[in-house]
Design a protein around this motif. Sequence first.
Motif, PDB file in Angstrom:
ATOM      1  N   ALA A 183      -2.951   2.035   0.462  1.00  0.00           N
ATOM      2  CA  ALA A 183      -1.806   2.729   1.083  1.00  0.00           C
ATOM      3  C   ALA A 183      -1.332   3.872   0.192  1.00  0.00           C
ATOM      4  O   ALA A 183      -1.037   4.972   0.671  1.00  0.00           O
ATOM      5  CB  ALA A 183      -0.662   1.740   1.328  1.00  0.00           C
ATOM      6  N   ALA A 184      -1.278   3.605  -1.124  1.00  0.00           N
ATOM      7  CA  ALA A 184      -0.847   4.638  -2.070  1.00  0.00           C
ATOM      8  C   ALA A 184      -1.834   5.814  -2.085  1.00  0.00           C
ATOM      9  O   ALA A 184      -1.430   6.984  -2.148  1.00  0.00           O
ATOM     10  CB  ALA A 184      -0.706   4.040  -3.471  1.00  0.00           C
ATOM     11  N   ALA A 185      -3.138   5.499  -2.010  1.00  0.00           N
ATOM     12  CA  ALA A 185      -4.169   6.550  -1.996  1.00  0.00           C
ATOM     13  C   ALA A 185      -4.041   7.413  -0.734  1.00  0.00           C
ATOM     14  O   ALA A 185      -4.155   8.640  -0.793  1.00  0.00           O
ATOM     15  CB  ALA A 185      -5.556   5.920  -2.075  1.00  0.00           C
ATOM     16  N   LEU A 186      -3.783   6.770   0.414  1.00  0.00           N
ATOM     17  CA  LEU A 186      -3.601   7.513   1.663  1.00  0.00           C
ATOM     18  C   LEU A 186      -2.363   8.401   1.578  1.00  0.00           C
ATOM     19  O   LEU A 186      -2.373   9.553   2.023  1.00  0.00           O
ATOM     20  CB  LEU A 186      -3.458   6.542   2.849  1.00  0.00           C
ATOM     21  CG  LEU A 186      -4.739   5.866   3.337  1.00  0.00           C
ATOM     22  CD1 LEU A 186      -4.411   4.763   4.331  1.00  0.00           C
ATOM     23  CD2 LEU A 186      -5.680   6.894   3.994  1.00  0.00           C
ATOM     24  N   GLN A 187      -1.304   7.850   1.013  1.00  0.00           N
ATOM     25  CA  GLN A 187      -0.052   8.602   0.874  1.00  0.00           C
ATOM     26  C   GLN A 187      -0.269   9.877   0.050  1.00  0.00           C
ATOM     27  O   GLN A 187       0.267  10.937   0.363  1.00  0.00           O
ATOM     28  CB  GLN A 187       0.991   7.700   0.200  1.00  0.00           C
ATOM     29  CG  GLN A 187       2.331   8.353  -0.111  1.00  0.00           C
ATOM     30  CD  GLN A 187       3.144   8.658   1.136  1.00  0.00           C
ATOM     31  OE1 GLN A 187       2.826   8.179   2.208  1.00  0.00           O
ATOM     32  NE2 GLN A 187       4.162   9.480   1.003  1.00  0.00           N
ATOM     33  N   ARG A 188      -1.108   9.748  -1.002  1.00  0.00           N
ATOM     34  CA  ARG A 188      -1.390  10.903  -1.866  1.00  0.00           C
ATOM     35  C   ARG A 188      -2.248  11.951  -1.164  1.00  0.00           C
ATOM     36  O   ARG A 188      -1.973  13.137  -1.235  1.00  0.00           O
ATOM     37  CB  ARG A 188      -2.125  10.451  -3.141  1.00  0.00           C
ATOM     38  CG  ARG A 188      -1.221   9.903  -4.233  1.00  0.00           C
ATOM     39  CD  ARG A 188      -1.983   9.778  -5.554  1.00  0.00           C
ATOM     40  NE  ARG A 188      -3.237   9.064  -5.445  1.00  0.00           N
ATOM     41  CZ  ARG A 188      -3.361   7.742  -5.532  1.00  0.00           C
ATOM     42  NH1 ARG A 188      -2.290   6.994  -5.718  1.00  0.00           N
ATOM     43  NH2 ARG A 188      -4.550   7.171  -5.436  1.00  0.00           N
ATOM     44  N   GLU A 189      -3.328  11.487  -0.498  1.00  0.00           N
ATOM     45  CA  GLU A 189      -4.328  12.438   0.018  1.00  0.00           C
ATOM     46  C   GLU A 189      -4.178  12.784   1.491  1.00  0.00           C
ATOM     47  O   GLU A 189      -4.538  13.875   1.918  1.00  0.00           O
ATOM     48  CB  GLU A 189      -5.738  11.879  -0.235  1.00  0.00           C
ATOM     49  CG  GLU A 189      -6.103  11.869  -1.706  1.00  0.00           C
ATOM     50  CD  GLU A 189      -7.605  11.852  -1.914  1.00  0.00           C
ATOM     51  OE1 GLU A 189      -8.356  12.326  -1.039  1.00  0.00           O
ATOM     52  OE2 GLU A 189      -8.023  11.351  -2.968  1.00  0.00           O
ATOM     53  N   LEU A 190      -3.691  11.825   2.280  1.00  0.00           N
ATOM     54  CA  LEU A 190      -3.536  12.050   3.722  1.00  0.00           C
ATOM     55  C   LEU A 190      -2.147  11.588   4.170  1.00  0.00           C
ATOM     56  O   LEU A 190      -2.014  10.611   4.914  1.00  0.00           O
ATOM     57  CB  LEU A 190      -4.621  11.279   4.497  1.00  0.00           C
ATOM     58  CG  LEU A 190      -6.071  11.720   4.293  1.00  0.00           C
ATOM     59  CD1 LEU A 190      -7.029  10.698   4.886  1.00  0.00           C
ATOM     60  CD2 LEU A 190      -6.306  13.091   4.933  1.00  0.00           C
ATOM     61  N   PRO A 191      -1.099  12.270   3.721  1.00  0.00           N
ATOM     62  CA  PRO A 191       0.261  11.795   3.995  1.00  0.00           C
ATOM     63  C   PRO A 191       0.626  11.719   5.477  1.00  0.00           C
ATOM     64  O   PRO A 191       1.565  11.017   5.849  1.00  0.00           O
ATOM     65  CB  PRO A 191       1.148  12.799   3.250  1.00  0.00           C
ATOM     66  CG  PRO A 191       0.293  13.993   3.007  1.00  0.00           C
ATOM     67  CD  PRO A 191      -1.110  13.500   2.912  1.00  0.00           C
ATOM     68  N   ALA A 192      -0.141  12.410   6.324  1.00  0.00           N
ATOM     69  CA  ALA A 192       0.153  12.360   7.769  1.00  0.00           C
ATOM     70  C   ALA A 192      -0.288  11.038   8.394  1.00  0.00           C
ATOM     71  O   ALA A 192       0.201  10.659   9.463  1.00  0.00           O
ATOM     72  CB  ALA A 192      -0.540  13.521   8.475  1.00  0.00           C
ATOM     73  N   VAL A 193      -1.209  10.329   7.734  1.00  0.00           N
ATOM     74  CA  VAL A 193      -1.679   9.038   8.266  1.00  0.00           C
ATOM     75  C   VAL A 193      -0.605   7.975   8.041  1.00  0.00           C
ATOM     76  O   VAL A 193      -0.134   7.774   6.931  1.00  0.00           O
ATOM     77  CB  VAL A 193      -2.999   8.602   7.587  1.00  0.00           C
ATOM     78  CG1 VAL A 193      -3.409   7.208   8.047  1.00  0.00           C
ATOM     79  CG2 VAL A 193      -4.110   9.605   7.889  1.00  0.00           C
ATOM     80  N   LYS A 194      -0.211   7.316   9.120  1.00  0.00           N
ATOM     81  CA  LYS A 194       0.780   6.242   9.031  1.00  0.00           C
ATOM     82  C   LYS A 194       0.077   4.954   8.606  1.00  0.00           C
ATOM     83  O   LYS A 194      -1.086   4.719   8.967  1.00  0.00           O
ATOM     84  CB  LYS A 194       1.476   6.034  10.377  1.00  0.00           C
ATOM     85  CG  LYS A 194       2.212   7.262  10.873  1.00  0.00           C
ATOM     86  CD  LYS A 194       3.354   7.629   9.952  1.00  0.00           C
ATOM     87  CE  LYS A 194       4.158   8.802  10.461  1.00  0.00           C
ATOM     88  NZ  LYS A 194       5.273   9.144   9.560  1.00  0.00           N
ATOM     89  N   VAL A 195       0.777   4.120   7.852  1.00  0.00           N
ATOM     90  CA  VAL A 195       0.162   2.905   7.307  1.00  0.00           C
ATOM     91  C   VAL A 195       0.934   1.658   7.739  1.00  0.00           C
ATOM     92  O   VAL A 195       2.139   1.555   7.524  1.00  0.00           O
ATOM     93  CB  VAL A 195       0.111   2.959   5.761  1.00  0.00           C
ATOM     94  CG1 VAL A 195      -0.429   1.648   5.196  1.00  0.00           C
ATOM     95  CG2 VAL A 195      -0.760   4.124   5.289  1.00  0.00           C
ATOM     96  N   VAL A 196       0.194   0.732   8.354  1.00  0.00           N
ATOM     97  CA  VAL A 196       0.747  -0.587   8.695  1.00  0.00           C
ATOM     98  C   VAL A 196       0.036  -1.603   7.805  1.00  0.00           C
ATOM     99  O   VAL A 196      -1.183  -1.723   7.842  1.00  0.00           O
ATOM    100  CB  VAL A 196       0.504  -0.932  10.184  1.00  0.00           C
ATOM    101  CG1 VAL A 196       1.014  -2.340  10.500  1.00  0.00           C
ATOM    102  CG2 VAL A 196       1.161   0.098  11.093  1.00  0.00           C
ATOM    103  N   VAL A 197       0.797  -2.322   6.984  1.00  0.00           N
ATOM    104  CA  VAL A 197       0.220  -3.340   6.110  1.00  0.00           C
ATOM    105  C   VAL A 197       0.444  -4.707   6.744  1.00  0.00           C
ATOM    106  O   VAL A 197       1.557  -5.034   7.168  1.00  0.00           O
ATOM    107  CB  VAL A 197       0.859  -3.295   4.699  1.00  0.00           C
ATOM    108  CG1 VAL A 197       0.399  -4.468   3.848  1.00  0.00           C
ATOM    109  CG2 VAL A 197       0.504  -1.980   3.996  1.00  0.00           C
ATOM    110  N   VAL A 198      -0.631  -5.491   6.823  1.00  0.00           N
ATOM    111  CA  VAL A 198      -0.513  -6.857   7.336  1.00  0.00           C
ATOM    112  C   VAL A 198      -0.986  -7.826   6.257  1.00  0.00           C
ATOM    113  O   VAL A 198      -1.866  -7.511   5.465  1.00  0.00           O
ATOM    114  CB  VAL A 198      -1.322  -7.078   8.641  1.00  0.00           C
ATOM    115  CG1 VAL A 198      -0.741  -6.301   9.794  1.00  0.00           C
ATOM    116  CG2 VAL A 198      -2.783  -6.730   8.459  1.00  0.00           C
ATOM    117  N   THR A 199      -0.387  -8.992   6.226  1.00  0.00           N
ATOM    118  CA  THR A 199      -0.761  -9.969   5.206  1.00  0.00           C
ATOM    119  C   THR A 199      -0.652 -11.385   5.732  1.00  0.00           C
ATOM    120  O   THR A 199       0.180 -11.674   6.585  1.00  0.00           O
ATOM    121  CB  THR A 199       0.125  -9.823   3.951  1.00  0.00           C
ATOM    122  OG1 THR A 199      -0.247 -10.807   2.986  1.00  0.00           O
ATOM    123  CG2 THR A 199       1.600 -10.009   4.288  1.00  0.00           C
ATOM    124  N   THR A 200      -1.518 -12.251   5.218  1.00  0.00           N
ATOM    125  CA  THR A 200      -1.419 -13.680   5.514  1.00  0.00           C
ATOM    126  C   THR A 200      -0.279 -14.266   4.699  1.00  0.00           C
ATOM    127  O   THR A 200       0.320 -15.258   5.071  1.00  0.00           O
ATOM    128  CB  THR A 200      -2.738 -14.383   5.094  1.00  0.00           C
ATOM    129  OG1 THR A 200      -3.824 -13.654   5.639  1.00  0.00           O
ATOM    130  CG2 THR A 200      -2.793 -15.812   5.597  1.00  0.00           C
TER     131      THR A 200
END
Length: 203
Positions: free
Chosen positions: A68-85
Amino acid sequence: MSMIRLLLAEDQSMVREALAALLGLEPDIEVVAQVARGDEVLAAAHAHDVDVALLDIEMPGMTGIEAAAALQRELPAVKVVVVTTFGRPGYLRRAMESGADAFLVKDAPASQLAEAVRKVLAGERVIDPTLAAAALADGASPLTDRERDVLRTAADGSTNAEIAAALHLSQGTVRNYLSTAIQKMAARNRAEAVRIAREKGWL
């Protein structure tokens, strides 16, 4: 209707395929890429021009939080949904700090996941309410970055010398970091400190 281009990152193939099938039933969502490793997320997002990345936390290569941090740095327009068990409050805090737009537990219904995807694309934040309450109650991690590194490296039973070599520290410094981390976790030893920090989502 414009289609939402979705990247799915999940290391368990059965779970990934089930999620892809369920989300693919939504009229406005198209799963354009699937990866099984966190370190494949960025390249896939670049290659497939994705709008939203749905990331599991526990993945080989790189965690969902790091991806998520890498996407935020390089592709900030991409929205991130994090899912976890693992509904660990510390994960929620770290995910949000890394730039995630939504944080949900994996057993949420597919319709809820799909709704979260739509909401983040509309600029909203979506957080599992139970986890949000627990994160507020638990507070921030008391560990410094270095203490977290040392504790994480100690998790597999490494000796002080092995930890020192891996992190380019002196053995005395490693002992000090471990001692402080154990105190902060109110633990009896390093193994218990690791367990407590993991349960809180602080490692």
